[in-house]
Design a protein around this motif. Structure first.
Motif, short mmCIF file in Angstrom:
data_model
loop_
_atom_site.label_atom_id
_atom_site.label_comp_id
_atom_site.label_asym_id
_atom_site.label_seq_id
_atom_site.Cartn_x
_atom_site.Cartn_y
_atom_site.Cartn_z
N ASN A 1 35.19 8.02 70.20
CA ASN A 1 35.57 8.36 71.64
C ASN A 1 35.25 7.16 72.51
N THR A 2 35.77 7.23 73.76
CA THR A 2 35.71 6.31 74.70
C THR A 2 36.46 5.00 74.67
N ASN A 3 37.50 5.07 73.99
CA ASN A 3 38.39 3.95 73.76
C ASN A 3 39.34 3.79 74.80
N THR A 4 39.64 2.42 75.10
CA THR A 4 40.88 2.20 76.21
C THR A 4 41.84 1.61 75.82
N PHE A 5 43.19 2.11 76.09
CA PHE A 5 44.58 1.60 75.63
C PHE A 5 45.28 1.23 76.82
N THR B 1 37.37 12.48 72.67
CA THR B 1 37.31 12.51 74.00
C THR B 1 37.04 11.07 74.77
N GLY B 2 37.16 11.26 75.99
CA GLY B 2 36.88 10.03 76.76
C GLY B 2 37.78 8.94 76.53
N ASN B 3 38.80 9.23 76.09
CA ASN B 3 39.72 8.03 75.72
C ASN B 3 40.73 7.75 77.09
N VAL B 4 40.93 6.48 77.33
CA VAL B 4 41.73 6.14 78.48
C VAL B 4 43.06 5.50 78.02
N ILE B 5 44.43 6.24 78.11
CA ILE B 5 45.39 5.82 77.72
C ILE B 5 46.39 5.49 78.78
N THR B 6 46.66 4.27 79.31
CA THR B 6 47.52 4.15 80.56
C THR B 6 48.30 2.91 80.39
N GLU B 7 49.55 2.62 80.91
CA GLU B 7 50.35 1.67 81.12
C GLU B 7 50.85 1.03 79.74
N ASN B 8 51.16 1.90 79.01
CA ASN B 8 51.57 1.55 77.55
C ASN B 8 52.95 1.97 77.25
N SER C 1 33.38 2.33 70.04
CA SER C 1 34.35 2.44 71.26
C SER C 1 34.96 1.11 71.43
N SER C 2 36.31 1.19 71.28
CA SER C 2 37.13 -0.13 71.45
C SER C 2 38.07 -0.10 72.75
N THR C 3 38.56 -1.46 72.89
CA THR C 3 39.41 -1.72 73.82
C THR C 3 40.53 -2.50 73.13
N ILE C 4 41.89 -1.51 73.31
CA ILE C 4 43.16 -1.99 72.72
C ILE C 4 43.85 -2.23 73.71
N THR C 5 44.34 -3.75 73.85
CA THR C 5 45.23 -4.30 74.90
C THR C 5 46.43 -5.33 74.37
#
Length: 173
Positions: A96-100, A119-126, A79-83
């Motif tokens: 699953n459950t990664n945040t971009f 599933t469970g990924n959050v992709i926002t403000e990209n 589960s990763s954070t990509i920022t």
């Protein structure tokens, strides 16, 4: 930690960084040019592919610049954070459950981010660009199983201006 590296690769299939255990991957510059042809027999741990970063574990992927003629990042486990990354090439997701957030992705493929069945990924403000799609529409995935919102630029058809006749006064432009 994998920090402040410059990696330039040319070949049949090329992979810049492979994350096999929990890691921070930050401020790297990765450039890949691959023909994407060749024998699968020479590949051991990593599947035959071209990707700037391949992730099998929990990772923080922060402020990297990746230029790939294929995948910029492949999330295959964890589960990763990509920022804060600037990516040329698309992102492929199996885990699953990664945040971009706050990434700029410019891809020539159909989608900037391909979530597959994850599933469970959050992709926002990209800022997302694909071959013909942009913003939220440049993400391929189940919108009921992932949070995909506030990615820009917005397609022209996204903005709707509603004006009622009572809002218009005679003689006004």
């Amino acid at each position: 930690e994998i920090i402040d590296n410059t990696i330039t690769l040319t070949g049949n299939y090329t992979v810049g960084i492979v994350v096999l255990s929990e890691a921070v991957v930050e401020n790297n510059k990765i450039s890949l040019i691959a023909s994407n042809v060749g024998s699968e027999s020479i590949w051991d741990l990593v599947p035959m592919e071209t990707s700037g970063i391949v992730v099998y574990a929990n990772a923080s992927i922060l402020n990297n610049e990746i230029n790939s003629n294929n995948k910029a990042i492949s999330l295959l486990g964890g589960s990763s954070t990509i920022t804060g990354n600037v990516l040329t090439g698309y992102v492929y997701v199996e885990s699953n459950t990664n945040t971009f957030t706050r990434n700029m992705i410019n891809a020539t493929s159909d989608y900037a981010i391909d979530l597959g069945n994850s599933t469970g990924n959050v992709i926002t403000e990209n800022e997302l660009y694909a071959n013909e799609l942009k913003g939220d529409f440049a993400v391929n995935g189940d919108v009921s199983a992932n949070e995909i919102y506030d990615n820009y630029p917005f397609n022209k058809t996204d903005a709707v201006l509603a004006v009622e006749a009572s809002d218009i006064n005679e003689g006004e432009n």
